[in-house]
Design a protein around this motif. Structure first.
Motif, PDB file in Angstrom:
ATOM      1  N   ALA A  68       0.809  -1.218   0.000  1.00  0.00           N
ATOM      2  CA  ALA A  68       0.000   0.000   0.000  1.00  0.00           C
ATOM      3  C   ALA A  68       0.844   1.271   0.000  1.00  0.00           C
ATOM      4  N   ALA A  69       2.025   1.225   0.578  1.00  0.00           N
ATOM      5  CA  ALA A  69       2.851   2.427   0.697  1.00  0.00           C
ATOM      6  C   ALA A  69       3.811   2.580  -0.476  1.00  0.00           C
ATOM      7  N   GLY A  70       3.676   1.739  -1.486  1.00  0.00           N
ATOM      8  CA  GLY A  70       4.579   1.847  -2.622  1.00  0.00           C
ATOM      9  C   GLY A  70       6.003   1.461  -2.277  1.00  0.00           C
ATOM     10  N   ASP A  71       6.152   0.554  -1.341  1.00  0.00           N
ATOM     11  CA  ASP A  71       7.462   0.067  -0.903  1.00  0.00           C
ATOM     12  C   ASP A  71       8.358   1.154  -0.313  1.00  0.00           C
ATOM     13  N   ARG A  72       7.747   2.200   0.216  1.00  0.00           N
ATOM     14  CA  ARG A  72       8.538   3.217   0.907  1.00  0.00           C
ATOM     15  C   ARG A  72       8.977   2.681   2.251  1.00  0.00           C
ATOM     16  N   GLY A  73      10.075   3.191   2.740  1.00  0.00           N
ATOM     17  CA  GLY A  73      10.570   2.780   4.039  1.00  0.00           C
ATOM     18  C   GLY A  73      11.675   3.709   4.483  1.00  0.00           C
ATOM     19  N   ALA A  74      12.214   3.415   5.642  1.00  0.00           N
ATOM     20  CA  ALA A  74      13.317   4.203   6.184  1.00  0.00           C
ATOM     21  C   ALA A  74      14.313   3.254   6.830  1.00  0.00           C
ATOM     22  N   SER A  75      15.585   3.582   6.673  1.00  0.00           N
ATOM     23  CA  SER A  75      16.656   2.775   7.258  1.00  0.00           C
ATOM     24  C   SER A  75      17.640   3.674   7.974  1.00  0.00           C
ATOM     25  N   VAL A  76      18.255   3.140   8.999  1.00  0.00           N
ATOM     26  CA  VAL A  76      19.351   3.826   9.685  1.00  0.00           C
ATOM     27  C   VAL A  76      20.415   2.770   9.996  1.00  0.00           C
ATOM     28  N   THR A  77      21.667   3.140   9.777  1.00  0.00           N
ATOM     29  CA  THR A  77      22.787   2.243  10.048  1.00  0.00           C
ATOM     30  C   THR A  77      23.691   2.889  11.083  1.00  0.00           C
ATOM     31  N   THR A  78      24.062   2.106  12.081  1.00  0.00           N
ATOM     32  CA  THR A  78      25.036   2.550  13.075  1.00  0.00           C
ATOM     33  C   THR A  78      26.212   1.584  13.037  1.00  0.00           C
ATOM     34  N   TRP A  79      27.400   2.088  13.305  1.00  0.00           N
ATOM     35  CA  TRP A  79      28.610   1.271  13.320  1.00  0.00           C
ATOM     36  C   TRP A  79      29.126   1.180  14.740  1.00  0.00           C
ATOM     37  N   SER A  80      29.467  -0.034  15.145  1.00  0.00           N
ATOM     38  CA  SER A  80      29.987  -0.289  16.489  1.00  0.00           C
ATOM     39  C   SER A  80      31.152  -1.253  16.387  1.00  0.00           C
ATOM     40  N   GLU A  81      31.918  -1.303  17.455  1.00  0.00           N
ATOM     41  CA  GLU A  81      32.934  -2.343  17.537  1.00  0.00           C
ATOM     42  C   GLU A  81      32.225  -3.654  17.826  1.00  0.00           C
ATOM     43  N   ALA A  82      32.660  -4.696  17.158  1.00  0.00           N
ATOM     44  CA  ALA A  82      32.062  -6.011  17.396  1.00  0.00           C
ATOM     45  C   ALA A  82      32.377  -6.434  18.829  1.00  0.00           C
ATOM     46  N   GLY A  83      31.517  -7.223  19.402  1.00  0.00           N
ATOM     47  CA  GLY A  83      31.721  -7.693  20.766  1.00  0.00           C
ATOM     48  C   GLY A  83      30.925  -6.890  21.759  1.00  0.00           C
ATOM     49  N   GLU A  84      31.606  -6.339  22.761  1.00  0.00           N
ATOM     50  CA  GLU A  84      30.921  -5.688  23.874  1.00  0.00           C
ATOM     51  C   GLU A  84      30.079  -4.483  23.481  1.00  0.00           C
ATOM     52  N   GLN A  85      30.486  -3.704  22.467  1.00  0.00           N
ATOM     53  CA  GLN A  85      29.660  -2.567  22.067  1.00  0.00           C
ATOM     54  C   GLN A  85      28.327  -3.032  21.506  1.00  0.00           C
ATOM     55  N   MET A  86      28.260  -4.251  21.006  1.00  0.00           N
ATOM     56  CA  MET A  86      27.000  -4.797  20.511  1.00  0.00           C
ATOM     57  C   MET A  86      26.101  -5.242  21.654  1.00  0.00           C
TER      58      MET A  86
END
Length: 110
Positions: A68-86
Motif C-alpha cells: 500500500a505504501a509503494g514500498d517506501r521505508g526508512a533505514s538507519v545504520t550505526t557502526w559499532s565495535e564487534a563484541g561488547e559494544q553490541m
C-alpha cells in the motif's frame, strides 16, 4: 530525517530479535556476508555486516504496509565495535520487549 511508524505487527517472527543480537555480540570475530533478522511481513528488518578492524554495521529498516505504501521505508545504520559494544543494543531491545510483555500481561489480568 524523521521517520515514524504508528504500529508494527510482529507475528511469525523469523526467530527472536534478542537472540539475533546476542549472537552478534558473541561473534566478536565477525564473519563474511550479511546476517538478517526480520518480522514475518518484513515490516521490520535488522541486518548486520561485519567489516575488517572488528566493526559491525547494524541497519534497521522499517517498511510499513509494503504494498500500500509503494514500498517506501526508512533505514538507519550505526557502526559499532564487534563484541561488547553490541551488548548495549541487545540489552536495550531485551529491556524494551520485557516492558511490552509486562504491559500485555497486565492487560490480560484486568
Amino acid at each position: 530525517m524523521t521517520a515514524r511508524v504508528n504500529e508494527v505487527v510482529a507475528r511469525g517472527w523469523d526467530g527472536d530479535l534478542t537472540t539475533f543480537l546476542d549472537d552478534l555480540t558473541a561473534d566478536y570475530r565477525g564473519g563474511d556476508g550479511e546476517r538478517t533478522w526480520g518480522t514475518d511481513g518484513r515490516d521490520l528488518v535488522v541486518s548486520a555486516v561485519f567489516r575488517s578492524g572488528g566493526h559491525v554495521g547494524l541497519t534497521r529498516t522499517l517498511r510499513p504496509w509494503t504494498g500500500a505504501a509503494g514500498d517506501r521505508g526508512a533505514s538507519v545504520t550505526t557502526w559499532s565495535e564487534a563484541g561488547e559494544q553490541m551488548a548495549s543494543p541487545a540489552a536495550d531491545v531485551r529491556h524494551f520487549l520485557a516492558g511490552e510483555r509486562a504491559g500485555e500481561q497486565a492487560g490480560e489480568q484486568r
